[in-house]
Scaffold this active site. Sequence first.
Site: not given
Length: 433
Positions: A244, A267
């Site tokens: 993430d 991310h």
Amino acid sequence: MKLSHLLTSAVSLLSLGLEVEGFSRSRNDAVGPKRPFKPLPHSHPRKKVCHVRSHGDGTDDSDFILSALNHCNHGGKVVFAADKEYTVGTALDLTFLKHIDLEILGRIQFTNDTDYWQANSFKHTFQNATTFFQLGGEDVNVYGGGTLDGNGQIWYDLFAEDALILRPILFGVIGLHGGTIGPLKLRYSPQWYQLVANSSDVLFDGIDISGYSSSENEAKNTDGWDTYRSKNIVIQNSVINNGDDCVSFKPNSTDILVQNLYCNGSHGISVGSLGQYPGEVDIVKNVLVYNISMYNASDMARIKVWPGVASAMSEDLQGGGGLGAVSNITYEDMYIENVDWAIEITQCYGQKNLTLCNQYPSNLTISDIHISNMYGTTSGARDPNVGTIVCSSPDVCSDIYVDDIDVVSPIGTNDFVCTNVDESLLQVNCTSG
Ligand SMILES: *[C@@H]1O[C@H](CO)[C@@H](O)[C@H](O)[C@H]1NC(C)=O
Ligand SMILES: *[C@@H]1O[C@H](CO)[C@@H](O)[C@H](O)[C@H]1NC(C)=O
Ligand SMILES: *[C@@H]1O[C@H](CO)[C@@H](O)[C@H](O)[C@H]1NC(C)=O
Ligand SMILES: *[C@@H]1O[C@H](CO)[C@@H](O)[C@H](O)[C@H]1NC(C)=O
Ligand SMILES: *[C@@H]1O[C@H](CO)[C@@H](O)[C@H](O)[C@H]1NC(C)=O
Ligand SMILES: *[C@@H]1O[C@H](CO)[C@@H](O)[C@H](O)[C@H]1NC(C)=O
Ligand SMILES: *[C@@H]1O[C@H](CO)[C@@H](O)[C@H](O)[C@H]1NC(C)=O
Ligand SMILES: *[C@@H]1O[C@H](CO)[C@@H](O)[C@H](O)[C@H]1NC(C)=O
Ligand SMILES: *[C@@H]1O[C@H](CO)[C@@H](O)[C@H](O)[C@H]1NC(C)=O
Ligand SMILES: *[C@@H]1O[C@H](CO)[C@@H](O)[C@H](O)[C@H]1NC(C)=O
Ligand SMILES: *[C@@H]1O[C@H](CO)[C@@H](O)[C@H](O)[C@H]1NC(C)=O
């Protein structure tokens, strides 16, 4: 056992009366190549050493840890030995620390008791975040190159069954003013690796993050760092292998410097999400992100803001309608490889219906953004596009500058989606929007 017995048996205490080897060098000298927004406070030399004992058989060592910290608080150094395994099965409130070093040479692991942790971990209202422990106070250094292991596998599997379980964050820096964290290895966090909340003047230096699921259930939401209600934070010289955000600046993060990171599988480095809670004011300003290598990621430079209308991202993530501002954000010198979006700026986060997003523009403005010198290749997942800059109305976005972008997709295109934004400031090919 009486408390006094426990204390003497828990630690072997050496009062040396002289400066012990530790973290006495200036934190400012350690920061580079960019300087921190504000000078970091000096750390005072430590004068005694406490060694933490361990049962070594998986029994909870929390009492040993607490008594060593109490003994050596106010001017000492607490050592977790290189040849020892420590087990933590109790939520530890470590916000009382002052002028103390934690030298972690060995390995600390958190127990697999998911029922205990869900009931007893520290609850922070923001995004339902919970932490195994909270470390705070003043002038605290944690280093040694040892390991904190969150035993995440059981949590990854449980989360696949129930998305509403509360997975603890491995490292909670809560209310810390002055401190250096790292070098350290962080492994298998159930959720985010580090939450930095209500803190100031903290340097993270040399953090090594990794932890993958060994079952078919992914390790989700494993952000490297989330900063919240914090100022003058430096994050540098770290390697992050996660799934993430590599680093995420949550509400009220100001004066944040991030440099020399190697991120894989993430991310990206994200501002937000912001504007999640109706009526709340979120501020992220003065952020400098410098010299980042980003591999196998969904994004490199990212700003995500919820629109002015209620929206749902997933079962456990809804929001929209918040107020505030994102301003003076700089991303400089970035290399990307196999990244979906080189740049992704959106004020329609969580809202798939763009008509609806434009009908209720975000009350959270984006201004004074500078993204420059990025090179490399995207993954091709967004072909022919490599970037997207979507504002919910031209009135709520201003001074977004993008230049020196030498990024191509595997098919050789470099298109950007640009919506409600001043295209004359973007030195990219805006081809749709
Ligand atoms: C947690 O579970 C894993 C996998 O079953 C095991 O390897 C580990 O030793 C357990 N840790 C603790 C502290 O119980
Ligand atoms: C931070 O401080 C505020 C105000 O004192 C408090 O409400 C909050 O619980 C603290 N912790 C976090 C994680 O925000
Ligand atoms: C927090 O958890 C509750 C239920 O446990 C859920 O309804 C809510 O959506 C969660 N909030 C956020 C912001 O994730
Ligand atoms: C950029 O970061 C890398 C580590 O990811 C480091 O090796 C390199 O020296 C840094 N470059 C500069 C100019 O500091
Ligand atoms: C980088 O991330 C990918 C997943 O995106 C993973 O398969 C790979 O093992 C990671 N590399 C390292 C060095 O951890
Ligand atoms: C963030 O800062 C703004 C402006 O000072 C304030 O109104 C808001 O309450 C703060 N939010 C949090 C979560 O602390
Ligand atoms: C904006 O950020 C830069 C660093 O990127 C910093 O040098 C500058 O002082 C900031 N501006 C303000 C007004 O704080
Ligand atoms: C990116 O992911 C691929 C496979 O998913 C892996 O082989 C490669 O090593 C990763 N890159 C880095 C820098 O870890
Ligand atoms: C999107 O929102 C608009 C405006 O509210 C509405 O008319 C339209 O039906 C919505 N479209 C979908 C697919 O929900
Ligand atoms: C926020 O934005 C919405 C839609 O754009 C608007 O209707 C509302 O009045 C705004 N709220 C505030 C407090 O400004
Ligand atoms: C835009 O695309 C054209 C080719 O279609 C190319 O010559 C030009 O360099 C591109 N501009 C930028 C800023 O990438």
